[in-house]
Design an enzyme around this catalytic site. Sequence first.
Site, short mmCIF file in Angstrom:
data_model
loop_
_atom_site.label_atom_id
_atom_site.label_comp_id
_atom_site.label_asym_id
_atom_site.label_seq_id
_atom_site.Cartn_x
_atom_site.Cartn_y
_atom_site.Cartn_z
N HIS A 55 -40.68 -17.61 -8.23
CA HIS A 55 -39.44 -17.84 -7.47
C HIS A 55 -38.25 -17.68 -8.42
CE1 HIS A 55 -36.57 -19.20 -4.66
NE2 HIS A 55 -37.18 -20.25 -4.15
N HIS A 106 -32.28 -17.61 -5.09
CA HIS A 106 -31.60 -18.68 -4.35
C HIS A 106 -30.98 -19.79 -5.20
CE1 HIS A 106 -34.67 -17.58 -0.93
NE2 HIS A 106 -33.86 -16.60 -1.25
N TYR A 146 -32.26 -21.34 -7.94
CA TYR A 146 -33.16 -22.26 -8.65
C TYR A 146 -33.30 -21.81 -10.11
CZ TYR A 146 -33.84 -24.10 -4.01
OH TYR A 146 -33.62 -24.65 -2.77
#
Length: 376
Positions: A180, A183, A185
């Site tokens: 990930h 977004h 993070y």
Amino acid sequence: MTAISAEPTSRAARILSRPTTINGLTVPNRIAMAPMTRAFSPGGVPGADVASYYSRRAAAGVGLIVTEGTYVGHDSAGQSDSIPRFHGEEQLAGWAKVAEEVHAAGGTIVPQLWHIGMVREQGQPPYADAPAVGPSGLRIGADEPTGKAMTQRDLDDVIGAFAEAAAAAERIGFDGVELHGAHGYLLDQFLWEGTNRRTDSYGGDPVARTKFAAEIVAAVRETVSPDFPIIFRYSQWKQEAYRARLAETPQELEAVLAPLSAAGVDAFHASTRRYWLPEFDGSDLNLAGWTKKLTGKTTITVGSVGLDGDFLRGFAGEGSPVKGIDDLLDSLEREEFDLVAVGRALLQDPQWAAKVLDGRFEELAPYEASALATLS
Ligand SMILES: Cc1cc2nc3c(=O)[nH]c(=O)nc-3n(C[C@H](O)[C@H](O)[C@H](O)COP(=O)(O)O)c2cc1C
């Protein structure tokens, strides 16, 4: 005897039913489930309800499931005890069941490995005392640090945590991993100049800001088998900063993607909120399209597939809306991208993929936020 036709009946079925590959993995069709945090895993352990939630969608034709974000084994990685963790005996045993059930239903599945970085509120479980950490200790939009700027030791620990989680994924039967990097993070906090003010080799120009993510990719690549797929999800937009951008031009985007590709990424998942929007002036390509053009890698697009009213009408064959299924299928046929991830529409209807692949478009219902309330 009833004759069952194996021939896809519609253009959508024909195009979406084609298998594709990501490194050593064959994905049976072009429909992926987008990663969606659900927070239904008490103690970080995904239970039988989580396994059937995913396997229900695999049985209904989702070719590749990307699980909800799941925390890597680092004390500062998360902030909820009901979001699943990807470390610990009980947690991994739960995940092994999830993978087993998805495979039994004919699907493929990768966990989305996650560290939230500066999004973390201190004092939250599972490790209440752990600080929020990030490249410069800055939350999105802040000028003053409220968390810890990561030391080399912290960076090494997090790199190790991602590599260990990826090794676990392969060991317990997953088909690959997704990192990930989107977004806002942790990995994205390094990629974006708004949150990365470091003056060492992890900060500065886009290539330097990519160094940490590329080191994670390289460590994962070294830990797993050569044919085990590594997917990297990234976005221009951030939570709390929808207009933020990593790259204003294709050249700037290439500066970020090239080191990640070189480090061993097999596929990119280009997260946009509306898949039909062109990313840069002078071309109709969306972010996934540009990603494939610049890297040559397998690419996943995402963003409001099946949510738009026109899209549904397009499916139902009433007119040909500009942003409808036909445009999406055209892009797939032109190989601008390879897979289409579907988020909220798949929460609304576990049978979404089956209905689309069978041409039962009139049975698709619009998304309602109430779909978030349960793991149905
Ligand atoms: C409830 C919910 C939870 C989400 N959680 C994650 C997540 O854990 N990781 C991630 O990368 N994106 C997450 N997203 C973003 C989705 O993966 C997807 O990119 C977004 O919903 C757009 O796709 P859609 O329009 O098809 O829903 C989440 C979205 C929703 C609606």
